[in-house]
Design a protein around this motif. Structure first.
Motif, PDB file in Angstrom:
ATOM      1  N   GLY A   1      -1.489  20.593  12.771  1.00 40.53           N
ATOM      2  CA  GLY A   1      -0.090  20.416  13.138  1.00 40.53           C
ATOM      3  C   GLY A   1       0.539  19.208  12.476  1.00 40.53           C
ATOM      4  N   ARG A   2       1.746  18.898  12.916  1.00 37.41           N
ATOM      5  CA  ARG A   2       2.489  17.759  12.371  1.00 37.41           C
ATOM      6  C   ARG A   2       1.952  16.474  12.988  1.00 37.41           C
ATOM      7  NH1 ARG A   2       7.863  16.189  10.949  1.00 37.41           N
ATOM      8  NH2 ARG A   2       7.574  14.150   9.928  1.00 37.41           N
ATOM      9  N   LEU A   3       1.572  15.533  12.158  1.00 36.34           N
ATOM     10  CA  LEU A   3       1.025  14.257  12.620  1.00 36.34           C
ATOM     11  C   LEU A   3       2.109  13.202  12.710  1.00 36.34           C
ATOM     12  CD1 LEU A   3      -2.277  14.122  10.509  1.00 36.34           C
ATOM     13  CD2 LEU A   3      -2.000  14.909  12.877  1.00 36.34           C
ATOM     14  N   ASP A   4       2.000  12.376  13.746  1.00 30.63           N
ATOM     15  CA  ASP A   4       2.898  11.221  13.856  1.00 30.63           C
ATOM     16  C   ASP A   4       2.436  10.067  12.973  1.00 30.63           C
ATOM     17  OD1 ASP A   4       4.953  11.933  15.834  1.00 30.63           O
ATOM     18  OD2 ASP A   4       3.240  12.188  17.173  1.00 30.63           O
ATOM     19  N   MET A   5       1.127   9.963  12.821  1.00 34.98           N
ATOM     20  CA  MET A   5       0.569   8.895  11.972  1.00 34.98           C
ATOM     21  C   MET A   5      -0.852   9.260  11.600  1.00 34.98           C
ATOM     22  SD  MET A   5       0.038   5.931  14.865  1.00 34.98           S
ATOM     23  CE  MET A   5       1.729   6.152  15.439  1.00 34.98           C
ATOM     24  N   VAL A   6      -1.296   8.687  10.498  1.00 34.23           N
ATOM     25  CA  VAL A   6      -2.676   8.839  10.034  1.00 34.23           C
ATOM     26  C   VAL A   6      -3.314   7.461  10.078  1.00 34.23           C
ATOM     27  CG1 VAL A   6      -4.168   9.448   8.094  1.00 34.23           C
ATOM     28  CG2 VAL A   6      -2.098  10.802   8.562  1.00 34.23           C
ATOM     29  N   ILE A   7      -4.525   7.381  10.630  1.00 33.34           N
ATOM     30  CA  ILE A   7      -5.195   6.084  10.760  1.00 33.34           C
ATOM     31  C   ILE A   7      -6.480   6.103   9.958  1.00 33.34           C
ATOM     32  CG2 ILE A   7      -6.128   4.374  12.351  1.00 33.34           C
ATOM     33  CD1 ILE A   7      -4.374   5.527  14.532  1.00 33.34           C
ATOM     34  N   TRP A   8      -6.558   5.214   8.997  1.00 33.77           N
ATOM     35  CA  TRP A   8      -7.774   4.997   8.224  1.00 33.77           C
ATOM     36  C   TRP A   8      -8.510   3.777   8.788  1.00 33.77           C
ATOM     37  CZ3 TRP A   8      -6.375   5.487   2.277  1.00 33.77           C
ATOM     38  CH2 TRP A   8      -5.964   6.802   2.014  1.00 33.77           C
ATOM     39  N   PRO A   9      -9.795   3.635   8.490  1.00 33.33           N
ATOM     40  CA  PRO A   9     -10.556   2.531   9.076  1.00 33.33           C
ATOM     41  C   PRO A   9     -10.397   1.204   8.328  1.00 33.33           C
ATOM     42  CG  PRO A   9     -11.990   3.959   7.819  1.00 33.33           C
ATOM     43  CD  PRO A   9     -10.641   4.600   7.789  1.00 33.33           C
ATOM     44  N   GLU A  10     -11.054   0.215   8.856  1.00 35.09           N
ATOM     45  CA  GLU A  10     -11.185  -1.090   8.208  1.00 35.09           C
ATOM     46  C   GLU A  10     -11.788  -0.903   6.814  1.00 35.09           C
ATOM     47  OE1 GLU A  10     -13.603  -5.259   9.167  1.00 35.09           O
ATOM     48  OE2 GLU A  10     -14.389  -3.330   9.862  1.00 35.09           O
ATOM     49  N   ASN A  11     -11.253  -1.643   5.840  1.00 34.04           N
ATOM     50  CA  ASN A  11     -11.774  -1.610   4.462  1.00 34.04           C
ATOM     51  C   ASN A  11     -11.684  -0.243   3.806  1.00 34.04           C
ATOM     52  OD1 ASN A  11     -14.462  -3.721   5.598  1.00 34.04           O
ATOM     53  ND2 ASN A  11     -12.509  -4.374   4.751  1.00 34.04           N
ATOM     54  N   ALA A  12     -10.799   0.627   4.292  1.00 32.07           N
ATOM     55  CA  ALA A  12     -10.662   1.947   3.667  1.00 32.07           C
ATOM     56  C   ALA A  12     -10.109   1.833   2.252  1.00 32.07           C
ATOM     57  CB  ALA A  12      -9.761   2.844   4.512  1.00 32.07           C
ATOM     58  N   ALA A  13      -9.360   0.791   1.981  1.00 30.23           N
ATOM     59  CA  ALA A  13      -8.865   0.537   0.628  1.00 30.23           C
ATOM     60  C   ALA A  13      -9.846  -0.389  -0.089  1.00 30.23           C
ATOM     61  CB  ALA A  13      -7.480  -0.088   0.674  1.00 30.23           C
ATOM     62  N   ASP A  14     -10.431   0.104  -1.183  1.00 37.98           N
ATOM     63  CA  ASP A  14     -11.343  -0.743  -1.963  1.00 37.98           C
ATOM     64  C   ASP A  14     -10.640  -2.015  -2.418  1.00 37.98           C
ATOM     65  OD1 ASP A  14     -11.362   2.245  -2.665  1.00 37.98           O
ATOM     66  OD2 ASP A  14     -13.456   1.705  -3.017  1.00 37.98           O
ATOM     67  N   LEU A  15      -9.401  -1.840  -2.898  1.00 38.57           N
ATOM     68  CA  LEU A  15      -8.585  -2.944  -3.392  1.00 38.57           C
ATOM     69  C   LEU A  15      -7.244  -2.903  -2.660  1.00 38.57           C
ATOM     70  CD1 LEU A  15      -9.380  -2.421  -7.174  1.00 38.57           C
ATOM     71  CD2 LEU A  15     -10.319  -4.208  -5.695  1.00 38.57           C
ATOM     72  N   ASP A  16      -6.662  -4.039  -2.467  1.00 36.68           N
ATOM     73  CA  ASP A  16      -5.430  -4.150  -1.675  1.00 36.68           C
ATOM     74  C   ASP A  16      -4.308  -3.341  -2.324  1.00 36.68           C
ATOM     75  OD1 ASP A  16      -3.292  -4.881  -0.125  1.00 36.68           O
ATOM     76  OD2 ASP A  16      -3.636  -7.040  -0.282  1.00 36.68           O
ATOM     77  N   PRO A  17      -3.796  -2.317  -1.647  1.00 35.48           N
ATOM     78  CA  PRO A  17      -2.742  -1.498  -2.262  1.00 35.48           C
ATOM     79  C   PRO A  17      -1.438  -2.259  -2.476  1.00 35.48           C
ATOM     80  CG  PRO A  17      -3.056  -0.878   0.034  1.00 35.48           C
ATOM     81  CD  PRO A  17      -4.162  -1.829  -0.313  1.00 35.48           C
ATOM     82  N   ARG A  18      -1.298  -3.400  -1.842  1.00 32.18           N
ATOM     83  CA  ARG A  18      -0.092  -4.205  -2.043  1.00 32.18           C
ATOM     84  C   ARG A  18      -0.075  -4.865  -3.414  1.00 32.18           C
ATOM     85  NH1 ARG A  18      -1.044  -6.971   3.789  1.00 32.18           N
ATOM     86  NH2 ARG A  18      -3.143  -6.807   2.909  1.00 32.18           N
ATOM     87  N   THR A  19      -1.266  -4.969  -4.020  1.00 35.40           N
ATOM     88  CA  THR A  19      -1.346  -5.637  -5.322  1.00 35.40           C
ATOM     89  C   THR A  19      -2.027  -4.781  -6.388  1.00 35.40           C
ATOM     90  OG1 THR A  19      -3.435  -6.697  -4.659  1.00 35.40           O
ATOM     91  CG2 THR A  19      -1.397  -7.923  -4.252  1.00 35.40           C
ATOM     92  N   HIS A  20      -2.562  -3.620  -6.003  1.00 34.87           N
ATOM     93  CA  HIS A  20      -3.306  -2.791  -6.937  1.00 34.87           C
ATOM     94  C   HIS A  20      -2.645  -1.418  -7.009  1.00 34.87           C
ATOM     95  CE1 HIS A  20      -6.792  -0.524  -8.567  1.00 34.87           C
ATOM     96  NE2 HIS A  20      -7.059  -1.668  -9.180  1.00 34.87           N
ATOM     97  N   ARG A  21      -2.079  -1.087  -8.141  1.00 35.23           N
ATOM     98  CA  ARG A  21      -1.254   0.113  -8.272  1.00 35.23           C
ATOM     99  C   ARG A  21      -2.039   1.408  -8.070  1.00 35.23           C
ATOM    100  NH1 ARG A  21       2.898  -1.006 -13.366  1.00 35.23           N
ATOM    101  NH2 ARG A  21       4.009  -2.770 -12.403  1.00 35.23           N
ATOM    102  N   ALA A  22      -3.237   1.483  -8.622  1.00 33.18           N
ATOM    103  CA  ALA A  22      -4.015   2.721  -8.501  1.00 33.18           C
ATOM    104  C   ALA A  22      -4.364   3.008  -7.041  1.00 33.18           C
ATOM    105  CB  ALA A  22      -5.279   2.633  -9.350  1.00 33.18           C
ATOM    106  N   THR A  23      -4.714   1.964  -6.299  1.00 30.88           N
ATOM    107  CA  THR A  23      -4.983   2.132  -4.870  1.00 30.88           C
ATOM    108  C   THR A  23      -3.721   2.559  -4.142  1.00 30.88           C
ATOM    109  OG1 THR A  23      -6.666   0.396  -4.984  1.00 30.88           O
ATOM    110  CG2 THR A  23      -5.885   0.999  -2.806  1.00 30.88           C
ATOM    111  N   ALA A  24      -2.613   1.929  -4.483  1.00 30.63           N
ATOM    112  CA  ALA A  24      -1.331   2.272  -3.853  1.00 30.63           C
ATOM    113  C   ALA A  24      -0.979   3.738  -4.069  1.00 30.63           C
ATOM    114  CB  ALA A  24      -0.226   1.365  -4.387  1.00 30.63           C
ATOM    115  N   ARG A  25      -1.272   4.270  -5.250  1.00 30.43           N
ATOM    116  CA  ARG A  25      -0.947   5.671  -5.521  1.00 30.43           C
ATOM    117  C   ARG A  25      -1.738   6.613  -4.614  1.00 30.43           C
ATOM    118  NH1 ARG A  25      -0.497   3.893 -11.009  1.00 30.43           N
ATOM    119  NH2 ARG A  25      -2.704   4.363 -11.402  1.00 30.43           N
ATOM    120  N   LEU A  26      -3.006   6.282  -4.371  1.00 28.99           N
ATOM    121  CA  LEU A  26      -3.823   7.126  -3.499  1.00 28.99           C
ATOM    122  C   LEU A  26      -3.324   7.086  -2.052  1.00 28.99           C
ATOM    123  CD1 LEU A  26      -7.418   6.375  -4.829  1.00 28.99           C
ATOM    124  CD2 LEU A  26      -6.184   8.542  -5.001  1.00 28.99           C
TER     125      LEU A  26
END
Length: 551
Positions: free
Chosen positions: A289-314
């Protein structure tokens, strides 16, 4: 005591103390034999009662080693060597050594001794003011022993869980009671209250065994009945679990990480890619169904998506496909420190607000007194950049995509699930549910993840909130405010959970009381220890006077 229990040697007492510690360990997950805590803790009470100060210290230390050596083995798994494990076990066992010493002193107070113990003392003068205490006391000595031991246990446990460096609550008796009948009491007394009643039951059973050994049937029956009442009575306590603020549809994502996790995090985007893929799979499942939010765990991003473009795209890809914000765990490096964040990533808008972990783990996420510790082991250099504590709110306001409203979530990253006060702060700041993002990958197949799940179950009851625990490798779970697990994933599987999570706004008695039960336990325990010290000094002075008179 040794004669009463048929124990021939001090060495056997030490062996029994170790066995009692091991029995207490089996009460915790993954074994989960919660009733074994009564036997283990009660055994410690019986073994130490009436011992000398040094004898109590040794027995408490050995008991602590029996409990904490297997319970905290996950630290050796995470480090790949036993250095930190041995250090942590030793430190935690010292608290139990202090408990043993304290109980040895307190158990010899006149108000806690049976009449025949008073009468068989060398002389009335050797007991100081003990005779008067026996004649004038109003509390039965058995009841006094039960209460005193439980208070000492709770006071030492509270101290261990809060000091130093924020304490280490793993091993609280409360966290072994997620399946026990007394669990509803947590909503009224918090973790400390649940530990206290567990220690009271153990002490009642120890007292019953003591009385049976002396053919005192009636007090044995009374003590055993009291243990049963304490065990079962909390079942009738009302625990309000009604949904008060509607529900949110949540997608909890377990992306999974290879068991060579250190290399997995070294392979660019592998972990983030796993969680993107798991999100896509959950969205494709019928009934999500339609989700209100998706929650990933701690350290789910290898690199900080705020500073790493490839991570941000994923992350953006996952948010776009879900049509909802993604809460993603990321580590921010700012100068010479790093921070552990849970970041809101909204479709089209990108990075937004974040929760920043308030309690990084000493010697695991940062090294206190690094230069000093390096003299003992160079292992400290495995943590190159220390993690600093966050100073923002303990709650996070997240847009509910399908409802056109914001939902406030109390947050606690990884080990913060074990701290009542951290989660309480988030609830008091408006948290309508609790989110526990965690990364258990470094602990492999040890018992750490199962312990953490049990902690989340207890905290759900303490705070009267649903708990969403999201792990990289498991267990990812939805827990209701009664502490029941509604859905849970298997460890080391890529999976996701779609669930409607009830939101609540009322505050439990435990959260209204705040830190006061813990402070009270510490204060009463301190008063008992002081009384025990005074009693020991009086006995020493009286014995010295007797020797002088005889000479």
């Amino acid at each position: 005591m040794v004669r009463a229990l048929g124990l021939p040697t001090a060495a056997l007492r030490v062996v029994l103390a170790a066995i009692c510690g091991l029995l207490t360990y089996t009460a915790f997950p993954p074994m989960g034999l919660w009733w074994a805590a009564f036997v283990g803790v009660g055994g410690l009470m019986a073994l130490v009662r009436g011992r000398s100060l040094g004898g109590g210290l040794v027995l408490g230390l050995v008991y602590g080693a029996g409990l904490f050596t297997p319970l905290l083995h996950f630290t050796a798994v995470a480090m790949g060597n036993p250095i930190g494990w041995a250090a942590l076990v030793t430190l935690q066992s010292l608290y139990l050594a202090a408990l043993g010493s304290a109980w040895a002193l307190v158990s010899r107070l006149p108000a806690l001794e049976d009449r025949e113990q008073q009468e068989t003392a060398p002389s009335s003068s050797a007991r100081g003011s003990g005779t008067g205490a026996v004649k004038g006391r109003r509390i039965h000595p058995g009841l006094a022993r039960i209460g005193a031991f439980a208070i000492l246990w709770s006071g030492v446990e509270e101290l261990r869980s809060s000091w130093p460096l924020g304490g280490f609550p793993f091993g609280r008796l409360a966290f072994a009671m997620a399946d026990a009948p007394m669990l509803p009491l947590a909503a009224y007394g918090g973790s400390i209250g649940l530990s206290l009643i567990t220690a009271l039951i153990a002490a009642c059973l120890a007292e019953a065994a003591w009385c049976l050994r002396r053919a005192r049937a009636f007090p044995a029956i009374v003590s055993a009945t009291a243990a049963g009442a304490l065990l079962l009575a909390p079942i009738i306590l009302p625990v309000d679990t009604r949904t008060q603020e509607g529900t949110i549809r949540v997608g909890a994502i377990q992306g999974n990480v290879a068991k060579d996790f250190e290399n997995a995090y070294g392979r660019a985007l592998e972990v983030t890619g796993n969680h993107t893929e798991a999100t896509r799979r959950l969205l494709a499942e019928p009934g999500t169904g339609r989700l209100d939010m998706v929650i990933w765990p701690e350290n789910a991003a290898d690199l900080d998506p705020r500073t790493h473009r490839a991570t941000a795209r994923l992350v953006e890809q996952a948010a776009q496909e879900a049509g909802a914000p993604v809460l993603v765990g990321a580590v921010a490096v700012e100068g010479q420190v790093r921070y552990n964040d849970m970041l809101i990533w909204s479709p089209d808008q990108g990075a937004g607000d974040y929760y920043r972990k308030h309690r990084p783990v000493p010697f695991a996420e940062y090294i206190p007194a690094r230069d000093l510790v390096r003299r003992l082991t160079t292992q400290v250099d495995r943590i190159g950049i220390d993690m600093a504590p966050g100073h923002g709110p303990y709650a996070l306001s997240v847009p509910a995509a399908a409802q056109d409203r914001n939902v406030t979530l109390a947050m606690g990253i990884c080990f913060e699930v074990a701290y009542d006060d951290a989660l309480r702060a988030g609830v008091r700041q408006g948290g309508q549910a609790i989110v526990i993002p965690t990364n258990n990958a470094s602990f492999l197949d040890s018992g750490e993840a199962a312990q953490q799940l049990a902690q989340g179950r207890v905290q759900a009851v303490v705070h009267g909130r649903s708990v969403i625990q999201v792990s990289t490798v498991g267990y990812t779970a939805i827990i209701n405010p009664k502490g029941a697990v509604l859905q849970v994933t298997e460890p080391y599987t890529q999976d996701g959970i779609a669930a409607d999570v009830g939101l609540r706004s009322s505050v439990t008695v435990a959260d209204r009381l705040g830190p006061w039960p813990g402070l009270m336990a510490e204060s009463l325990a301190g008063a008992l220890v002081l009384a025990g010290i005074v009693g020991a000094v009086r006995r020493w002075r009286a014995a010295r006077t007797t020797r002088r008179t005889r000479s």
